[in-house]
Design a protein around this motif. Sequence first.
Motif, PDB file in Angstrom:
ATOM      1  N   ILE A 133       0.837  -1.202   0.000  1.00  0.00           N
ATOM      2  CA  ILE A 133       0.000   0.000   0.000  1.00  0.00           C
ATOM      3  C   ILE A 133       0.869   1.248   0.000  1.00  0.00           C
ATOM      4  CG2 ILE A 133      -1.602   1.372   1.390  1.00  0.00           C
ATOM      5  CD1 ILE A 133      -2.957  -0.868  -0.104  1.00  0.00           C
ATOM      6  N   ARG A 134       1.879   1.278   0.841  1.00  0.00           N
ATOM      7  CA  ARG A 134       2.713   2.484   0.923  1.00  0.00           C
ATOM      8  C   ARG A 134       3.518   2.688  -0.349  1.00  0.00           C
ATOM      9  NH1 ARG A 134       4.520   1.796   7.249  1.00  0.00           N
ATOM     10  NH2 ARG A 134       3.013   3.272   8.107  1.00  0.00           N
ATOM     11  N   ASP A 135       3.942   1.606  -0.958  1.00  0.00           N
ATOM     12  CA  ASP A 135       4.633   1.720  -2.239  1.00  0.00           C
ATOM     13  C   ASP A 135       3.693   2.300  -3.290  1.00  0.00           C
ATOM     14  OD1 ASP A 135       6.741   1.244  -4.164  1.00  0.00           O
ATOM     15  OD2 ASP A 135       5.512  -0.403  -4.899  1.00  0.00           O
ATOM     16  N   ALA A 136       2.437   1.864  -3.284  1.00  0.00           N
ATOM     17  CA  ALA A 136       1.452   2.405  -4.233  1.00  0.00           C
ATOM     18  C   ALA A 136       1.171   3.877  -3.942  1.00  0.00           C
ATOM     19  CB  ALA A 136       0.161   1.589  -4.167  1.00  0.00           C
ATOM     20  N   GLN A 137       1.142   4.255  -2.672  1.00  0.00           N
ATOM     21  CA  GLN A 137       0.904   5.653  -2.317  1.00  0.00           C
ATOM     22  C   GLN A 137       2.070   6.543  -2.739  1.00  0.00           C
ATOM     23  OE1 GLN A 137       0.218   5.066   1.886  1.00  0.00           O
ATOM     24  NE2 GLN A 137      -2.005   5.167   1.660  1.00  0.00           N
ATOM     25  N   LEU A 138       3.266   6.015  -2.632  1.00  0.00           N
ATOM     26  CA  LEU A 138       4.450   6.801  -2.979  1.00  0.00           C
ATOM     27  C   LEU A 138       4.707   6.831  -4.476  1.00  0.00           C
ATOM     28  CD1 LEU A 138       6.887   5.590  -0.187  1.00  0.00           C
ATOM     29  CD2 LEU A 138       6.033   7.910  -0.476  1.00  0.00           C
ATOM     30  N   ASN A 139       4.672   5.675  -5.109  1.00  0.00           N
ATOM     31  CA  ASN A 139       5.100   5.550  -6.495  1.00  0.00           C
ATOM     32  C   ASN A 139       3.955   5.316  -7.475  1.00  0.00           C
ATOM     33  OD1 ASN A 139       7.923   5.728  -5.843  1.00  0.00           O
ATOM     34  ND2 ASN A 139       7.751   3.673  -5.018  1.00  0.00           N
ATOM     35  N   GLY A 140       2.750   5.069  -6.955  1.00  0.00           N
ATOM     36  CA  GLY A 140       1.599   4.874  -7.817  1.00  0.00           C
ATOM     37  C   GLY A 140       1.340   3.410  -8.144  1.00  0.00           C
ATOM     38  N   ILE A 141       0.150   3.157  -8.663  1.00  0.00           N
ATOM     39  CA  ILE A 141      -0.213   1.836  -9.171  1.00  0.00           C
ATOM     40  C   ILE A 141      -1.022   2.036 -10.442  1.00  0.00           C
ATOM     41  CG2 ILE A 141      -2.252   1.742  -7.644  1.00  0.00           C
ATOM     42  CD1 ILE A 141      -1.948  -1.331  -7.666  1.00  0.00           C
ATOM     43  N   ASP A 142      -0.630   1.349 -11.510  1.00  0.00           N
ATOM     44  CA  ASP A 142      -1.313   1.411 -12.802  1.00  0.00           C
ATOM     45  C   ASP A 142      -2.057   0.100 -13.020  1.00  0.00           C
ATOM     46  OD1 ASP A 142      -0.288   3.925 -13.257  1.00  0.00           O
ATOM     47  OD2 ASP A 142       1.416   3.209 -14.442  1.00  0.00           O
ATOM     48  N   ILE A 143      -3.376   0.183 -13.112  1.00  0.00           N
ATOM     49  CA  ILE A 143      -4.228  -1.002 -13.225  1.00  0.00           C
ATOM     50  C   ILE A 143      -4.869  -1.019 -14.608  1.00  0.00           C
ATOM     51  CG2 ILE A 143      -6.186  -2.249 -12.260  1.00  0.00           C
ATOM     52  CD1 ILE A 143      -5.692  -0.703  -9.632  1.00  0.00           C
ATOM     53  N   ALA A 144      -4.517  -2.026 -15.410  1.00  0.00           N
ATOM     54  CA  ALA A 144      -5.084  -2.180 -16.751  1.00  0.00           C
ATOM     55  C   ALA A 144      -6.042  -3.359 -16.750  1.00  0.00           C
ATOM     56  CB  ALA A 144      -3.972  -2.393 -17.768  1.00  0.00           C
ATOM     57  N   VAL A 145      -7.319  -3.081 -16.960  1.00  0.00           N
ATOM     58  CA  VAL A 145      -8.350  -4.118 -16.979  1.00  0.00           C
ATOM     59  C   VAL A 145      -8.669  -4.456 -18.433  1.00  0.00           C
ATOM     60  CG1 VAL A 145     -10.675  -4.754 -16.265  1.00  0.00           C
ATOM     61  CG2 VAL A 145      -9.293  -3.231 -14.818  1.00  0.00           C
ATOM     62  N   VAL A 146      -8.527  -5.738 -18.778  1.00  0.00           N
ATOM     63  CA  VAL A 146      -8.779  -6.217 -20.137  1.00  0.00           C
ATOM     64  C   VAL A 146      -9.921  -7.219 -20.061  1.00  0.00           C
ATOM     65  CG1 VAL A 146      -7.776  -7.402 -22.130  1.00  0.00           C
ATOM     66  CG2 VAL A 146      -6.336  -5.903 -20.719  1.00  0.00           C
ATOM     67  N   PHE A 147     -11.019  -6.968 -20.799  1.00  0.00           N
ATOM     68  CA  PHE A 147     -12.177  -7.856 -20.655  1.00  0.00           C
ATOM     69  C   PHE A 147     -12.858  -8.131 -21.985  1.00  0.00           C
ATOM     70  CE2 PHE A 147     -13.639  -3.545 -20.085  1.00  0.00           C
ATOM     71  CZ  PHE A 147     -14.886  -3.484 -20.683  1.00  0.00           C
ATOM     72  N   ASP A 148     -13.485  -9.284 -22.016  1.00  0.00           N
ATOM     73  CA  ASP A 148     -14.269  -9.766 -23.155  1.00  0.00           C
ATOM     74  C   ASP A 148     -15.619  -9.057 -23.152  1.00  0.00           C
ATOM     75  OD1 ASP A 148     -15.850 -11.191 -24.924  1.00  0.00           O
ATOM     76  OD2 ASP A 148     -15.149 -13.158 -24.268  1.00  0.00           O
ATOM     77  N   SER A 149     -16.024  -8.506 -24.299  1.00  0.00           N
ATOM     78  CA  SER A 149     -17.328  -7.829 -24.362  1.00  0.00           C
ATOM     79  C   SER A 149     -18.242  -8.467 -25.410  1.00  0.00           C
ATOM     80  CB  SER A 149     -17.151  -6.335 -24.666  1.00  0.00           C
ATOM     81  OG  SER A 149     -16.466  -6.142 -25.892  1.00  0.00           O
ATOM     82  N   THR A 150     -18.116  -9.781 -25.570  1.00  0.00           N
ATOM     83  CA  THR A 150     -19.040 -10.483 -26.459  1.00  0.00           C
ATOM     84  C   THR A 150     -20.346 -10.784 -25.724  1.00  0.00           C
ATOM     85  OG1 THR A 150     -17.993 -12.591 -25.867  1.00  0.00           O
ATOM     86  CG2 THR A 150     -17.181 -11.477 -27.851  1.00  0.00           C
ATOM     87  N   GLY A 151     -21.315 -11.317 -26.454  1.00  0.00           N
ATOM     88  CA  GLY A 151     -22.667 -11.470 -25.923  1.00  0.00           C
ATOM     89  C   GLY A 151     -22.782 -12.221 -24.618  1.00  0.00           C
ATOM     90  N   SER A 152     -21.908 -13.204 -24.377  1.00  0.00           N
ATOM     91  CA  SER A 152     -22.021 -14.016 -23.166  1.00  0.00           C
ATOM     92  C   SER A 152     -21.549 -13.295 -21.908  1.00  0.00           C
ATOM     93  CB  SER A 152     -21.225 -15.311 -23.340  1.00  0.00           C
ATOM     94  OG  SER A 152     -19.861 -15.019 -23.582  1.00  0.00           O
ATOM     95  N   MET A 153     -21.007 -12.097 -22.054  1.00  0.00           N
ATOM     96  CA  MET A 153     -20.437 -11.384 -20.915  1.00  0.00           C
ATOM     97  C   MET A 153     -21.354 -10.272 -20.399  1.00  0.00           C
ATOM     98  SD  MET A 153     -17.445 -12.666 -20.087  1.00  0.00           S
ATOM     99  CE  MET A 153     -16.623 -11.334 -19.234  1.00  0.00           C
ATOM    100  N   LYS A 154     -22.636 -10.350 -20.673  1.00  0.00           N
ATOM    101  CA  LYS A 154     -23.567  -9.275 -20.293  1.00  0.00           C
ATOM    102  C   LYS A 154     -23.591  -9.034 -18.789  1.00  0.00           C
ATOM    103  CE  LYS A 154     -26.768  -9.468 -24.209  1.00  0.00           C
ATOM    104  NZ  LYS A 154     -28.162  -9.705 -24.642  1.00  0.00           N
ATOM    105  N   SER A 155     -23.665 -10.083 -18.003  1.00  0.00           N
ATOM    106  CA  SER A 155     -23.775  -9.892 -16.554  1.00  0.00           C
ATOM    107  C   SER A 155     -22.494  -9.295 -15.977  1.00  0.00           C
ATOM    108  CB  SER A 155     -24.096 -11.228 -15.869  1.00  0.00           C
ATOM    109  OG  SER A 155     -23.069 -12.176 -16.115  1.00  0.00           O
ATOM    110  N   GLU A 156     -21.342  -9.704 -16.476  1.00  0.00           N
ATOM    111  CA  GLU A 156     -20.077  -9.164 -15.975  1.00  0.00           C
ATOM    112  C   GLU A 156     -19.924  -7.682 -16.341  1.00  0.00           C
ATOM    113  OE1 GLU A 156     -19.838 -13.413 -15.751  1.00  0.00           O
ATOM    114  OE2 GLU A 156     -20.341 -12.102 -17.440  1.00  0.00           O
TER     115      GLU A 156
END
Length: 354
Positions: A133-156
């Motif tokens: 946590i302190r490392d993220a507070q000092l130096n940052g955290i980069d979060i890249a979310v990659v997700f499927d957006s085809t028809g079966s992923m409606k609920s997600e």
Amino acid sequence: MREETGIQPKAGVAEDDEVVDEFLRRAPAALVSLIVHLVVLIGLALLSYRIEVNEPFVIEIGEPIDQKPPEIQSIVIDKIELDVEPAVEDVVAVPIELDAIEIQGTNVQPDVDVEILFSGALKGYSRGFSNRIRDAQLNGIDIAVVFDSTGSMKSEIHAVKRRISEIGKVVLEKVPKARFSLATYRDLNEAYLVRGIELDSDVQKVQSFVNAADAQGGGDHPEAVQAGMAWALRTNRFRPQAQKVMLVFGDAPPHRSDVQTCLDLAKEFHGYDKGRVYTVTCRSATPMPEFYLIAQAGGGEAFVMKDSERLMEYLLVMAFGPEHREQVLKFFQIRNTDRRQRPGDRRSRRRGRI
């Protein structure tokens, strides 16, 4: 014949004259030697005073005398400067501002012991989690979310739309240097192959992108997972010292011909300082073998998720360490109401095969 003057020198006068001459000859050098010794004594006395007040102490004497009898020993001081630190009686601990220091180096791991910099764990949390946590507070955290957006992923996708703003605000409140990127992929011959938004701390901007996403298409089972990963890796500019997390979730594997590309991308991302890749197989009892291998190549872990409504909590836990699951939920004040299925409970340790 020598002329008589009638005056005879008195006995001892010649000797006295010689003594006087010798005294006069030696007087200058002896006087200088005496002055030097007096100055040194005075200097030593002043030094004891200067030590207390911490002021520079300087002794200066003019040019040295070149001509002096060899039998007379003297010391000529040209210039002496002494800077004396004051004595410290009481040491007062001063709190370190988070923005005042930076962790240097390119091999710092999220759970590295940085006790010297951080001086202990956060109250009520383990040292490993505190360091992350302190490392993220000092130096940052980069979060890249990659997700499927085809028809079966409606609920997600619905779950992401509903909670991403909330989760984003909670993270930024505790970790102001956090940034988020989203990349959604489909497959060839679809309305689009991949779309995304680059790393940003603007939660509203992220929310607007998610709101525009919909679940469509996806006739065959495999999808273009490599397209989403490549977009996230190539488009974003990750900060050198920040923690870097790629979270890939979907319910379909990449095409067989693209599996190696996915592994190469994951390995490259893991090669970044503090980079790791996690995968989530949606609505399954076990991770897809391909997703397992991607997580392994990326230095992370593969998870499964049956409850799509808890997707954002899963992503939050993975971003800050699944090994610290309970502490993550506590720190970010996320209620874990479902005890039947928790992030990390269904981690797979088996090696998948293609």
